[in-house]
Write an enzyme that holds these catalytic residues in place. Structure first.
Site, PDB file in Angstrom:
ATOM      1  CG  ASP A  30       3.673  -1.276  -5.009  1.00 21.55           C
ATOM      2  OD1 ASP A  30       4.497  -0.433  -4.599  1.00 21.55           O
ATOM      3  OD2 ASP A  30       2.781  -1.778  -4.275  1.00 21.55           O
ATOM      4  CB  ILE A  31       2.595  -6.345  -3.246  1.00 23.28           C
ATOM      5  CG1 ILE A  31       1.938  -7.696  -3.074  1.00 23.28           C
ATOM      6  CG2 ILE A  31       2.455  -5.487  -2.008  1.00 23.28           C
ATOM      7  CD1 ILE A  31       2.648  -8.593  -2.059  1.00 23.28           C
ATOM      8  N   GLY A  93       6.298   9.979   3.447  1.00 19.22           N
ATOM      9  CA  GLY A  93       5.416   8.816   3.345  1.00 19.22           C
ATOM     10  C   GLY A  93       6.136   7.519   3.027  1.00 19.22           C
ATOM     11  CD  GLN A  94      12.056   5.674   2.447  1.00 16.35           C
ATOM     12  OE1 GLN A  94      12.473   6.809   2.655  1.00 16.35           O
ATOM     13  NE2 GLN A  94      12.845   4.660   2.170  1.00 16.35           N
ATOM     14  CG  HIS A 100      10.929   2.152  -2.652  1.00 19.51           C
ATOM     15  ND1 HIS A 100      11.341   2.209  -1.340  1.00 19.51           N
ATOM     16  CD2 HIS A 100       9.646   2.590  -2.659  1.00 19.51           C
ATOM     17  CE1 HIS A 100      10.355   2.659  -0.591  1.00 19.51           C
ATOM     18  NE2 HIS A 100       9.307   2.918  -1.367  1.00 19.51           N
ATOM     19  CG  LEU A 101      12.188   5.533  -9.626  1.00 17.57           C
ATOM     20  CD1 LEU A 101      11.890   6.977  -9.216  1.00 17.57           C
ATOM     21  CD2 LEU A 101      13.272   5.511 -10.718  1.00 17.57           C
TER      22      LEU A 101
HETATM   23  P1  AMP Z   1       6.720   3.593   0.041  1.00 16.83           P
HETATM   24  O1  AMP Z   1       5.430   3.963   0.693  1.00 16.83           O
HETATM   25  O2  AMP Z   1       7.210   4.641  -0.929  1.00 16.83           O
HETATM   26  O3  AMP Z   1       7.766   3.176   1.045  1.00 16.83           O
HETATM   27  O4  AMP Z   1       6.423   2.352  -0.872  1.00 16.83           O
HETATM   28  C1  AMP Z   1       6.564   1.018  -0.482  1.00 16.83           C
HETATM   29  C2  AMP Z   1       5.845   0.203  -1.510  1.00 16.83           C
HETATM   30  O5  AMP Z   1       6.266  -1.147  -1.392  1.00 16.83           O
HETATM   31  C3  AMP Z   1       4.328   0.215  -1.345  1.00 16.83           C
HETATM   32  O6  AMP Z   1       3.741   0.749  -2.531  1.00 16.83           O
HETATM   33  C4  AMP Z   1       3.982  -1.263  -1.142  1.00 16.83           C
HETATM   34  O7  AMP Z   1       2.779  -1.624  -1.772  1.00 16.83           O
HETATM   35  C5  AMP Z   1       5.180  -1.961  -1.765  1.00 16.83           C
HETATM   36  N1  AMP Z   1       5.459  -3.314  -1.279  1.00 16.83           N
HETATM   37  C6  AMP Z   1       5.553  -3.721   0.009  1.00 16.83           C
HETATM   38  N2  AMP Z   1       5.846  -5.039   0.059  1.00 16.83           N
HETATM   39  C7  AMP Z   1       5.957  -5.464  -1.217  1.00 16.83           C
HETATM   40  C8  AMP Z   1       6.252  -6.723  -1.831  1.00 16.83           C
HETATM   41  N3  AMP Z   1       6.468  -7.832  -1.109  1.00 16.83           N
HETATM   42  N4  AMP Z   1       6.288  -6.789  -3.182  1.00 16.83           N
HETATM   43  C9  AMP Z   1       6.044  -5.696  -3.923  1.00 16.83           C
HETATM   44  N5  AMP Z   1       5.764  -4.483  -3.415  1.00 16.83           N
HETATM   45  C10 AMP Z   1       5.708  -4.368  -2.078  1.00 16.83           C
END
Ligand code: AMP
Length: 116
Positions: A30-31, A93-94, A100-101
């Site tokens: 995760d970024i 909170g998505q 994604h998991l």
């Molecule tokens: P959610 O809030 O469950 O939808 O999680 C989305 C996740 O994607 C968040 O934790 C972000 O930090 C992560 N995210 C968004 N863009 C990227 C990216 N380019 N590379 C890796 N993780 C990312």
């Protein structure tokens, strides 16, 4: 389904280091990590969320958990434990509309599931 950041990662339009890849599933860090270990496991098939999955997608969900379990083992957090989290839709909170998991570990994690 609208385009989003994870579809771009799947299409390799955004350079990302993969911890795991096969025909069905991808895993990468995760970024914006919220734990010392924070990995995302996603299906390559464009499934928006658990709410939008169909019965035929069930094996992919199982595969995502299997991959998470193996990555946890590889990253040596298996014995101490970790959290697997899937957010669904707005109240869940998505943020990214592609299933994604989250694999979260490397420290004792708080519950933090209070309403906002
Ligand atoms: P959610 O809030 O469950 O939808 O999680 C989305 C996740 O994607 C968040 O934790 C972000 O930090 C992560 N995210 C968004 N863009 C990227 C990216 N380019 N590379 C890796 N993780 C990312």
């Amino acid at each position: 389904m609208q385009d989003n950041i994870f579809l771009k990662i799947i299409r390799k339009e955004i350079k990302t280091d993969f911890l795991y890849e096969d025909d069905e599933v991808l895993a990468f860090y995760d970024i914006h990590p919220i734990a010392p270990v924070h990995v995302l496991i996603i299906p390559k098939k464009p499934i928006q969320s658990i709410a939008q999955m169909s019965e035929e997608d069930s094996p992919i969900i199982g595969k995502m958990f299997w991959v998470a379990r193996n990555i946890a083992k590889d990253l040596n957090i298996s014995e101490k434990g970790y959290k697997l989290l899937i957010r669904v839709g707005k109240d869940g909170g998505q943020e990214v509309p592609h299933l994604h998991l989250h694999l979260l570990g490397g420290a004792r994690l708080a519950e933090n599931i209070h309403p906002v």
